[in-house]
Design a protein around this motif. Structure first.
Motif, mmCIF file in Angstrom:
data_model
loop_
_atom_site.group_PDB
_atom_site.id
_atom_site.type_symbol
_atom_site.label_atom_id
_atom_site.label_comp_id
_atom_site.label_asym_id
_atom_site.label_seq_id
_atom_site.Cartn_x
_atom_site.Cartn_y
_atom_site.Cartn_z
ATOM 1 N N GLY A 1 0.774 -1.232 0.000
ATOM 2 C CA GLY A 1 0.000 0.000 0.000
ATOM 3 C C GLY A 1 0.800 1.272 0.000
ATOM 4 O O GLY A 1 0.235 2.370 0.128
ATOM 5 N N LEU A 2 2.127 1.190 -0.160
ATOM 6 C CA LEU A 2 2.951 2.402 -0.137
ATOM 7 C C LEU A 2 2.596 3.364 -1.258
ATOM 8 O O LEU A 2 2.829 4.570 -1.138
ATOM 9 C CB LEU A 2 4.432 2.034 -0.211
ATOM 10 C CG LEU A 2 5.064 1.593 1.108
ATOM 11 C CD1 LEU A 2 6.417 0.933 0.877
ATOM 12 C CD2 LEU A 2 5.203 2.774 2.066
ATOM 13 N N SER A 3 2.011 2.844 -2.339
ATOM 14 C CA SER A 3 1.567 3.725 -3.425
ATOM 15 C C SER A 3 0.523 4.717 -2.934
ATOM 16 O O SER A 3 0.406 5.829 -3.472
ATOM 17 C CB SER A 3 0.977 2.889 -4.570
ATOM 18 O OG SER A 3 1.879 1.904 -4.997
ATOM 19 N N ALA A 4 -0.236 4.337 -1.905
ATOM 20 C CA ALA A 4 -1.259 5.215 -1.339
ATOM 21 C C ALA A 4 -0.752 5.979 -0.129
ATOM 22 O O ALA A 4 -1.049 7.171 0.038
ATOM 23 C CB ALA A 4 -2.495 4.395 -0.955
ATOM 24 N N THR A 5 0.029 5.311 0.730
ATOM 25 C CA THR A 5 0.402 5.940 2.004
ATOM 26 C C THR A 5 1.579 6.904 1.887
ATOM 27 O O THR A 5 1.571 7.969 2.518
ATOM 28 C CB THR A 5 0.736 4.870 3.054
ATOM 29 O OG1 THR A 5 1.784 4.022 2.559
ATOM 30 C CG2 THR A 5 -0.488 4.028 3.367
ATOM 31 N N LEU A 6 2.578 6.553 1.103
ATOM 32 C CA LEU A 6 3.780 7.387 1.054
ATOM 33 C C LEU A 6 3.485 8.793 0.525
ATOM 34 O O LEU A 6 3.946 9.782 1.124
ATOM 35 C CB LEU A 6 4.863 6.691 0.215
ATOM 36 C CG LEU A 6 6.297 7.187 0.407
ATOM 37 C CD1 LEU A 6 6.722 7.109 1.866
ATOM 38 C CD2 LEU A 6 7.252 6.366 -0.466
ATOM 39 N N PRO A 7 2.717 8.951 -0.574
ATOM 40 C CA PRO A 7 2.390 10.316 -1.017
ATOM 41 C C PRO A 7 1.574 11.096 0.007
ATOM 42 O O PRO A 7 1.702 12.325 0.093
ATOM 43 C CB PRO A 7 1.581 10.084 -2.301
ATOM 44 C CG PRO A 7 2.001 8.735 -2.784
ATOM 45 C CD PRO A 7 2.226 7.943 -1.535
ATOM 46 N N ARG A 8 0.746 10.424 0.783
ATOM 47 C CA ARG A 8 -0.022 11.108 1.827
ATOM 48 C C ARG A 8 0.896 11.714 2.880
ATOM 49 O O ARG A 8 0.611 12.777 3.425
ATOM 50 C CB ARG A 8 -0.968 10.127 2.534
ATOM 51 C CG ARG A 8 -2.325 9.936 1.871
ATOM 52 C CD ARG A 8 -3.216 9.094 2.768
ATOM 53 N NE ARG A 8 -4.574 9.012 2.242
ATOM 54 C CZ ARG A 8 -5.673 9.195 2.966
ATOM 55 N NH1 ARG A 8 -5.570 9.494 4.243
ATOM 56 N NH2 ARG A 8 -6.863 9.080 2.419
ATOM 57 N N LEU A 9 1.987 11.040 3.155
ATOM 58 C CA LEU A 9 2.872 11.462 4.233
ATOM 59 C C LEU A 9 3.904 12.490 3.789
ATOM 60 O O LEU A 9 4.178 13.448 4.516
ATOM 61 C CB LEU A 9 3.586 10.245 4.827
ATOM 62 C CG LEU A 9 2.684 9.254 5.562
ATOM 63 C CD1 LEU A 9 3.450 7.984 5.900
ATOM 64 C CD2 LEU A 9 2.116 9.887 6.826
ATOM 65 N N VAL A 10 4.507 12.299 2.629
ATOM 66 C CA VAL A 10 5.615 13.165 2.218
ATOM 67 C C VAL A 10 5.319 13.966 0.961
ATOM 68 O O VAL A 10 6.152 14.779 0.543
ATOM 69 C CB VAL A 10 6.911 12.341 2.017
ATOM 70 C CG1 VAL A 10 7.269 11.587 3.283
ATOM 71 C CG2 VAL A 10 6.792 11.386 0.830
ATOM 72 N N GLY A 11 4.158 13.774 0.362
ATOM 73 C CA GLY A 11 3.824 14.448 -0.881
ATOM 74 C C GLY A 11 4.204 13.602 -2.084
ATOM 75 O O GLY A 11 5.085 12.740 -2.010
ATOM 76 N N ALA A 12 3.551 13.874 -3.201
ATOM 77 C CA ALA A 12 3.739 13.058 -4.397
ATOM 78 C C ALA A 12 5.165 13.124 -4.936
ATOM 79 O O ALA A 12 5.742 12.101 -5.340
ATOM 80 C CB ALA A 12 2.752 13.484 -5.489
ATOM 81 N N GLN A 13 5.763 14.305 -4.942
ATOM 82 C CA GLN A 13 7.105 14.451 -5.499
ATOM 83 C C GLN A 13 8.154 13.727 -4.659
ATOM 84 O O GLN A 13 9.015 13.025 -5.186
ATOM 85 C CB GLN A 13 7.475 15.928 -5.622
ATOM 86 C CG GLN A 13 6.774 16.661 -6.754
ATOM 87 C CD GLN A 13 7.126 16.063 -8.106
ATOM 88 O OE1 GLN A 13 6.300 15.375 -8.713
ATOM 89 N NE2 GLN A 13 8.340 16.309 -8.586
ATOM 90 N N ARG A 14 8.091 13.912 -3.349
ATOM 91 C CA ARG A 14 9.050 13.248 -2.471
ATOM 92 C C ARG A 14 8.859 11.734 -2.505
ATOM 93 O O ARG A 14 9.830 10.967 -2.466
ATOM 94 C CB ARG A 14 8.908 13.750 -1.036
ATOM 95 C CG ARG A 14 9.369 15.176 -0.826
ATOM 96 C CD ARG A 14 10.850 15.340 -1.142
ATOM 97 N NE ARG A 14 11.331 16.649 -0.744
ATOM 98 C CZ ARG A 14 12.489 17.168 -1.112
ATOM 99 N NH1 ARG A 14 13.288 16.473 -1.902
ATOM 100 N NH2 ARG A 14 12.857 18.368 -0.710
ATOM 101 N N ALA A 15 7.606 11.297 -2.577
ATOM 102 C CA ALA A 15 7.343 9.858 -2.647
ATOM 103 C C ALA A 15 7.956 9.265 -3.906
ATOM 104 O O ALA A 15 8.600 8.210 -3.870
ATOM 105 C CB ALA A 15 5.841 9.596 -2.610
ATOM 106 N N ALA A 16 7.775 9.962 -5.035
ATOM 107 C CA ALA A 16 8.351 9.485 -6.295
ATOM 108 C C ALA A 16 9.874 9.428 -6.208
ATOM 109 O O ALA A 16 10.502 8.461 -6.655
ATOM 110 C CB ALA A 16 7.909 10.384 -7.447
#
Length: 253
Positions: A137-152
């Motif tokens: 589920g990191l595709s959903a959780t990581l952008p929530r936490l750090v933003g889409a750019q940082r997650a990418a």
């Protein structure tokens, strides 16, 4: 026997994983964790701490045992169904992250509402270095936490973060002194437990509305891509290099 224990300390519960030193997970462990948290939901628990015994919080799934890609797909499908249950937990959860939270272990940490860590911890979305798609589920959780750019950035580069860096990015919430985040995580849980419990649960339902469904959809996509990439030459190279503690040289096949 289970590798998950629950200890009540007043209105707080400490849920601990006992698979030291790396606390690799499988279907049984995630199932037992979900059962433990659902049991807390049914009682008077006001906050929970997710902790782990040993050197690391969680190093994700263990690929050292090999197994055909098809077997991995079947086992991961069952595991992800259990993982989605963690995102439906009503009680607020604070993860005490020490050592490494790597791969799916990072996904487990991100299933909690908050993360308390220490400077020497390591947060690592290592999937691109292994040659396959992120999961849990990191595709959903990581952008929530750090933003889409940082997650990418974290996913594409497989960059490791220290505990301090994780807090600076918003991936973790509080930095504890020393090497053990559990006391600080307990103090955080105490703060939550002092608030009106029905109100806190209601707030969590509002703030995380739809997250479990997002994770369920995300894991379907993740598993589909993992199934495709597990069969590639690059994945074999990445896993072999990881086990040998070498730098992989990918070939694009």
């Amino acid at each position: 026997m289970t590798d998950v224990s629950v200890e009540r300390r007043g209105h707080i519960a400490v849920v601990t994983v006992h698979r030291p030193p790396a606390n690799y997970f499988d279907f049984a462990l995630i199932h037992d964790l979900a059962d433990a948290f659902e049991g807390l939901d049914a009682g008077d628990c006001r906050a929970a701490v997710l902790a782990a015994e040993g050197k690391h919080f969680c190093a994700g799934a263990d690929f050292g045992g090999g197994g055909a890609p098809g077997e991995r797909v079947d086992s991961s499908r069952l595991l992800y169904r259990e993982a989605v249950r963690l995102f439906r937990v009503g009680v607020p959860v604070v993860a005490a992250v020490h050592g490494a939270a790597v791969g799916g272990g990072l996904g487990l940490a991100c299933a909690a509402d908050f993360r308390v860590t220490v400077a020497g911890a390591r947060f690592h979305a290592n999937f691109a270095a292994l040659g396959f798609h992120q999961g849990f589920g990191l595709s959903a959780t990581l952008p929530r936490l750090v933003g889409a750019q940082r997650a990418a950035e974290l996913l594409y580069t497989a960059r490791k973060l220290t505990g301090e860096q994780a807090v600076a990015l918003g991936l973790a919430d509080r930095l504890a002194d020393g090497a053990d985040p559990l006391p600080a995580a307990m103090a955080f849980a105490d703060e939550i437990a002092a608030s009106a419990p029905l109100t806190v649960r209601s707030m969590k339902q509002t703030l995380r509305a739809g997250l479990a469904d997002e994770v369920a959809a995300a894991t379907e996509r993740e598993l589909s891509e993992q199934a495709r990439l597990w069969a590639t030459e690059d994945c074999a190279i990445g896993i072999a290099a990881n086990l040998a503690r070498e730098v992989p040289v990918f070939v694009g096949r």
